[in-house]
Design a protein around this motif. Structure first.
Motif, mmCIF file in Angstrom:
data_model
loop_
_atom_site.group_PDB
_atom_site.id
_atom_site.type_symbol
_atom_site.label_atom_id
_atom_site.label_comp_id
_atom_site.label_asym_id
_atom_site.label_seq_id
_atom_site.Cartn_x
_atom_site.Cartn_y
_atom_site.Cartn_z
ATOM 1 N N GLU A 53 -1.806 -1.666 -3.662
ATOM 2 C CA GLU A 53 -3.001 -0.178 -3.901
ATOM 3 C C GLU A 53 -1.688 0.983 -3.822
ATOM 4 N N GLU B 287 -4.953 -1.666 -6.950
ATOM 5 C CA GLU B 287 -5.965 -0.629 -6.875
ATOM 6 C C GLU B 287 -4.837 0.734 -6.824
ATOM 7 N N ARG C 205 0.542 -1.541 0.209
ATOM 8 C CA ARG C 205 -0.078 -0.144 0.467
ATOM 9 C C ARG C 205 1.209 0.594 0.021
#
Length: 166
Positions: free
Chosen positions: A134, A152, A116
């Motif tokens: 992400e 994402e 992330r």
């Protein structure tokens, strides 16, 4: 002229410091790093250890703290003002990463874990990643390649590039 250059060089040397430390981590530990400004570069290796190399101002300290299954890296200054730090961190390929910054470029190479990465004014480039990957930037490009899992991505004012994801 030479005297002025020497004085400037001496001043710059006193204004910068370097941190270089390595800590052993058990499998399952996650890395968490929030950097106000500078760069975060993450590479991997086969060791169960994290090596943190950082370039920063002489009044900035880089702290590593272990809490349960998280290794948290933070910088602080004597006057609690945000400071810029350039990090080069080597982690086990299995280590999950949570990287955030404000004026920060983030580069991750060769990880086999969740990533992330989020910045406000900077680029995010991830090569590798497995599970959840992400990446977000408000004012910078986002690039992900060779990742496997749920991807994402978000970029408000720049490009998103995706290559070889599964």
């Amino acid at each position: 002229m030479s005297l002025l250059l020497s004085a400037v060089t001496a001043t710059l040397l006193t204004l910068s410091s370097r941190t270089d430390t390595t800590v052993t981590v058990p499998k399952g530990t996650r890395l968490s790093l929030d950097n106000y400004g500078g760069e975060i570069v993450i590479d991997t290796w086969a060791k169960s250890a994290v090596r943190v190399q950082a370039e920063h101002g002489s009044k900035t300290m880089v702290d590593l703290e272990r809490r349960e299954s998280v290794l948290e890296i933070q910088s602080s200054s004597r006057h609690h003002a945000p400071s810029a730090v350039d990090y080069h961190i080597t982690v086990p390929a299995w280590m999950a990463l949570e990287l955030t910054g404000v004026y920060t470029d983030i580069i991750v190479e060769g990880t086999d874990a969740e990533v992330r990465a989020e910045t406000v004014k900077g680029e995010v480039k991830i090569t590798g990643g497995k599970g959840v990957v992400e990446a977000q930037s408000v004012e910078g490009s986002v690039s992900v390649s060779k990742a496997n899992g749920r991807i994402e991505l978000a970029a408000v004012n720049d490009d998103i590039r995706v290559r070889e994801v599964y």
